[in-house]
Write a protein that holds these residues in place. Structure first.
Motif, PDB file in Angstrom:
ATOM      1  N   SER A   1       0.813  -1.215   0.000  1.00  0.00           N
ATOM      2  CA  SER A   1       0.000   0.000   0.000  1.00  0.00           C
ATOM      3  C   SER A   1       0.851   1.271   0.000  1.00  0.00           C
ATOM      4  CB  SER A   1      -0.922   0.001   1.220  1.00  0.00           C
ATOM      5  OG  SER A   1      -0.161  -0.086   2.422  1.00  0.00           O
TER       6      SER A   1
ATOM      7  N   LEU B   1       0.607   3.049  -3.246  1.00  0.00           N
ATOM      8  CA  LEU B   1      -0.770   3.124  -3.726  1.00  0.00           C
ATOM      9  C   LEU B   1      -1.020   4.357  -4.583  1.00  0.00           C
ATOM     10  CD1 LEU B   1      -3.255   1.433  -3.602  1.00  0.00           C
ATOM     11  CD2 LEU B   1      -3.982   2.657  -1.556  1.00  0.00           C
TER      12      LEU B   1
ATOM     13  N   ILE C   1      -8.995  -1.153  -3.733  1.00  0.00           N
ATOM     14  CA  ILE C   1      -8.031  -0.896  -2.659  1.00  0.00           C
ATOM     15  C   ILE C   1      -8.181   0.533  -2.142  1.00  0.00           C
ATOM     16  CG2 ILE C   1      -5.585  -0.742  -2.080  1.00  0.00           C
ATOM     17  CD1 ILE C   1      -5.024  -2.897  -4.127  1.00  0.00           C
TER      18      ILE C   1
ATOM     19  N   LEU D   1      -9.425   1.153   1.736  1.00  0.00           N
ATOM     20  CA  LEU D   1      -8.462   1.760   2.658  1.00  0.00           C
ATOM     21  C   LEU D   1      -8.893   3.152   3.111  1.00  0.00           C
ATOM     22  CD1 LEU D   1      -4.977   0.721   1.229  1.00  0.00           C
ATOM     23  CD2 LEU D   1      -6.292  -0.310   3.070  1.00  0.00           C
TER      24      LEU D   1
ATOM     25  N   GLY E   1     -10.470  -0.019   7.271  1.00  0.00           N
ATOM     26  CA  GLY E   1     -10.302  -0.683   5.982  1.00  0.00           C
ATOM     27  C   GLY E   1      -9.001  -1.439   5.857  1.00  0.00           C
ATOM     28  N   GLY E   2      -7.980  -1.025   6.613  1.00  0.00           N
ATOM     29  CA  GLY E   2      -6.707  -1.720   6.550  1.00  0.00           C
ATOM     30  C   GLY E   2      -6.795  -3.165   6.994  1.00  0.00           C
TER      31      GLY E   2
ATOM     32  N   TYR F   1      -7.494  -5.402   3.933  1.00  0.00           N
ATOM     33  CA  TYR F   1      -6.499  -5.461   2.858  1.00  0.00           C
ATOM     34  C   TYR F   1      -5.821  -6.836   2.831  1.00  0.00           C
ATOM     35  CZ  TYR F   1      -2.617  -4.093  -0.150  1.00  0.00           C
ATOM     36  OH  TYR F   1      -1.728  -4.008  -1.183  1.00  0.00           O
TER      37      TYR F   1
END
Length: 566
Positions: free
Chosen positions: A254, A257, A414, A418, A423-424, A427
Motif C-alpha cells: 500500500s 498506492l 483498494i 483503505l 479498511g486496513g 487489505y
C-alpha cells in the motif's frame, strides 16, 4: 410536503406520472437497485477517478519507464486488435453467413480461446515451443539448447492476445447477424446480384458496426490483460502497464498506492479509443430486426476454406493443450515423454493433503461461487428495476467497472476500502477479493437477466400488485420462475470467468488467499513448470465442467445468452 395531485374527474383517464415524479418518488425496488449499483459499481470507479486530483499524476510525466510501458501497451493492444479483427471477421464470414458442414461445432471451437484463462494459454504456448518443450523433444523437433523461446516478447504477446480476443469480434458480429433483416439480402438478389456480391454489397455494410464494436472490445481486453502480458512480457523484458502496476504493488504494498492509482488512471485513459469505438458502433446498429437471415448454402470455396480453419483451430487449441499435458506428465522440463519417464506425481502433488493447489482451489471456488450467488440474487431486482430511468442511468455508469481493465478495478477497490475506517484490516483478505469480483462481474451477471426481464409482460406485475401481493411475493411467485434459467446462466458465466481470474487476484491476494489463477502464475514464475502444467490441466477440467452445466441451461435461453451458443 408537496400537495398531492388532485384525482381525475369521473370519466377522465388518469394522467400519466411525470418523469420528475419517478425521480423524486422512486419505487422501493428502484431505490434498492440504485443503492446496490452505487456500492458495487459506481463507488470504486468514482474513487479511482477522484485520485486524478492527487500529486502522483504530475509525477508520471517525469518517469520515462511509465511512458515506455504505456507505449508498449498501446503497441501490443493495437497489434492484437488488428489480428483479432482479421481472425474474427474471417470466421464470422464463413460460419455465420454460410451453412457449412459441422457449423455448430466449429462455432464452439472458435469461441473456446476466449474461455481459456490467459495465464493457461500463455503457459501452453510457452511449453509448446522452445528448446525445453517436452512435446517437441518427444517428437524430435526441439530447437537447439540456448534458443530463445519465440513467444517471449511483443510478437508472442500480440499473437496470443489476438487469438484470445478474436472471439470477441466474432461474437459482436454474431449479435448483429441475429438481428439482420433477411429482406436486405432478398432485395439484392432480386436486383440480379449473385449471392456472393449480395453478401458483400448488402449484408456486410450492416455488419460493420459489429466489427467496430468487436475491435473496441478486443483493444480494451488486450490492453488490460495481465496473464499473457506477465508470462511472456517479463521473460522477454517487455513490461507493459498492467505488469508495471503489479510490480510496484507487489514490491511495496500500500506504500505505492498513489503511484499505482496514477498508473491505473493512465491505463483507463488508454482505453478511451476502444470505448469510443463501441459507442460509435452502438449508434450505427440501431436498425430494427426483420425476417431472420438464413445462412446460405456453402460454395466449393467455402468448403475448401474449412481446411485452413481446422488447421488454425488445431494449432491454437489442440497442440498447446497437448504440450501442457505432456509437460505435466514428465519428471522435469527438457525430458521426452516415454513409457519410462511418464509420471503422475505432479498431479498427485496437486491434490495431496495440505497442498497449495487444494487451498487455491477452495479459495477460487468460494470466491467465484460467492460472487455468482450474490450477483445472481441481486440481478433479479436490478433487472426488473431497469424500467426506471434513474436505475438505467446508474446501471450504465456502473458498466464502467466491467469496461475498464481488471487492474483498474483492483486498484479502485483498494483505494475505496483503505479510505474507510478500519479498511486496513480487510487489505489482502478474501473479503476484499470478493468485493472486487462483485464490482468486476456485475454487468456480466445482469445482462442475460435484463434481456429476460425485458420480454416479460408488465401486466403480470400489475395484476399481482392489484391483488395485494407484496414485493417479495411478486419477486418469488411472478418473476423468479420464468427468469430462473437466465439467473442461473448469468451466475454460471460469472463463476466460469472468476474461477481462474488472475488480474484482480494477483493485485489483491495476501497470505492464505492465493487463487488458482495466481497459483499457476506463481508456479511458472518460480520455475516449477510441470506443477504449473498439472494445475492448469485441472483448471481446464473445472472450466469444462462449468461450461457443460451452463450448456444444459442454455437450451432454455435465447440465442446469444451463452457465448458458445450463438
Amino acid at each position: 410536503m408537496p400537495a398531492a395531485a388532485p384525482p381525475p374527474s369521473p370519466g377522465q383517464p388518469a394522467r400519466p406520472r411525470r418523469w420528475w415524479a419517478l425521480l423524486t418518488r422512486p419505487p422501493a425496488l428502484a431505490v434498492l437497485a440504485i443503492l446496490w449499483l452505487a456500492v458495487v459499481g459506481l463507488a470504486p470507479t468514482a474513487r479511482l477517478l477522484a485520485e486524478a486530483a492527487g500529486p502522483a499524476i504530475s509525477a508520471l510525466a517525469q518517469d520515462a519507464s511509465v511512458w515506455r510501458a504505456a507505449g508498449r501497451s498501446l503497441t501490443v493492444a493495437g497489434g492484437a486488435m488488428l489480428l483479432a479483427v482479421l481472425i474474427g471477421s474471417a470466421q464470422a464470414g464463413l460460419l455465420l453467413l454460410r451453412d457449412v458442414p459441422g457449423r455448430r461445432l466449429l462455432i464452439f471451437l472458435c469461441i473456446l480461446p476466449l474461455l481459456v484463462p490467459p495465464q493457461i494459454m500463455a503457459l501452453a504456448f510457452i511449453q509448446a515451443s522452445g528448446p525445453s518443450s517436452p512435446l517437441l523433444i518427444s517428437l524430435g523437433l526441439a530447437p537447439p539448447l540456448g534458443t530463445r523461446n519465440p513467444f517471449y516478447g511483443p510478437g508472442g504477446m500480440v499473437l496470443l492476445l489476438g487469438i484470445q480476443n478474436a472471439p470477441l469480434v466474432f461474437l459482436a458480429i454474431a449479435a448483429l447477424v441475429r438481428r439482420l433483416p433477411g429482406e436486405v439480402f432478398s432485395a439484392a438478389r432480386g436486383l440480379g446480384a449473385p449471392p456472393s456480391r449480395a453478401l458483400r454489397m448488402a449484408v456486410w455494410p450492416l455488419l460493420r458496426p459489429g466489427l467496430l464494436a468487436g475491435a473496441g472490445l478486443a483493444f480494451i481486453s488486450a490492453l488490460g490483460n495481465f496473464g499473457i502480458a506477465a508470462l511472456l512480457g517479463i521473460p522477454g523484458r517487455y513490461p507493459v502497464l498492467t505488469v508495471l502496476i503489479w510490480q510496484k504493488l507487489s514490491a511495496t504494498g500500500s506504500a505505492a498506492l498513489s503511484q499505482v492509482a496514477a498508473l491505473s488512471l493512465l491505463l483507463a485513459a488508454l482505453t478511451l479509443p476502444g470505448m469510443l469505438a463501441q459507442a460509435l458502433a452502438a449508434r450505427r446498429s440501431g436498425w430494427k430486426a426483420g425476417k431472420p437471415f438464413e445462412p446460405l448454402a456453402p460454395t466449393r470455396l467455402d468448403r475448401l476454406l474449412l481446411l485452413p480453419l481446422c488447421l488454425y483451430l488445431l494449432a491454437v487449441l489442440a497442440l498447446p493443450l497437448a504440450s501442457l499435458l505432456t509437460a505435466a506428465l514428465v519428471p522435469a522440463m527438457g525430458m521426452a515423454l516415454t513409457l519410462e519417464s511418464l509420471t503422475t506425481r505432479h498431479f498427485a502433488a496437486t491434490v495431496a493433503p495440505g497442498a497449495h493447489t487444494l487451498a487455491a482451489l477452495g479459495n477460487s471456488l468460494m470466491l467465484s461461487g460467492g460472487a455468482a450467488l450474490l450477483l445472481g440474487l441481486a440481478a433479479l431486482p436490478v433487472a426488473l428495476a431497469l424500467r426506471h430511468p434513474a436505475v438505467r442511468a446508474t446501471a450504465m455508469a456502473a458498466d464502467l467497472t466491467y469496461a475498464l481493465p481488471g487492474a483498474c478495478t483492483a486498484v479502485s477497490v483498494i483505494l475505496l476500502v483503505l479510505g474507510l475506517p478500519g479498511g486496513g484490516l480487510v487489505y489482502g483478505t478474501l473479503g476484499l477479493i470478493l468485493f472486487a469480483y462483485l464490482a468486476r462481474f456485475q454487468t456480466l451477471a445482469l445482462r442475460p437477466v435484463a434481456a429476460a426481464a425485458a420480454r416479460m409482460d408488465p401486466a403480470l406485475e400489475d395484476a399481482a400488485r392489484g391483488m395485494g401481493a407484496g414485493l417479495l411475493l411478486r419477486l418469488r411467485a411472478i418473476h423468479l420462475p420464468p427468469m430462473a434459467p437466465a439467473l442461473a446462466a448469468g451466475a454460471l458465466l460469472v463463476m466460469l470467468l472468476a474461477v481462474n481470474e488472475v488480474t484482480v487476484s494477483a493485485l489483491l491476494n495476501g497470505p492464505g488467499t492465493q487463487t488458482l489463477g495466481v497459483l499457476v502464475f506463481n508456479l511458472q514464475d518460480g520455475g516449477q513448470s510441470p506443477q504449473a502444467a498439472a494445475v492448469s490441466c485441472l483448471s481446464l477440467l473445472l472450466v469444462a465442467g462449468l461450461m457443460a452445466l451452463a450448456s444444459l441451461l442454455g437450451r432454455r435461453l435465447p440465442a446469444g445468452t451463452l457465448p458458445w451458443r450463438p
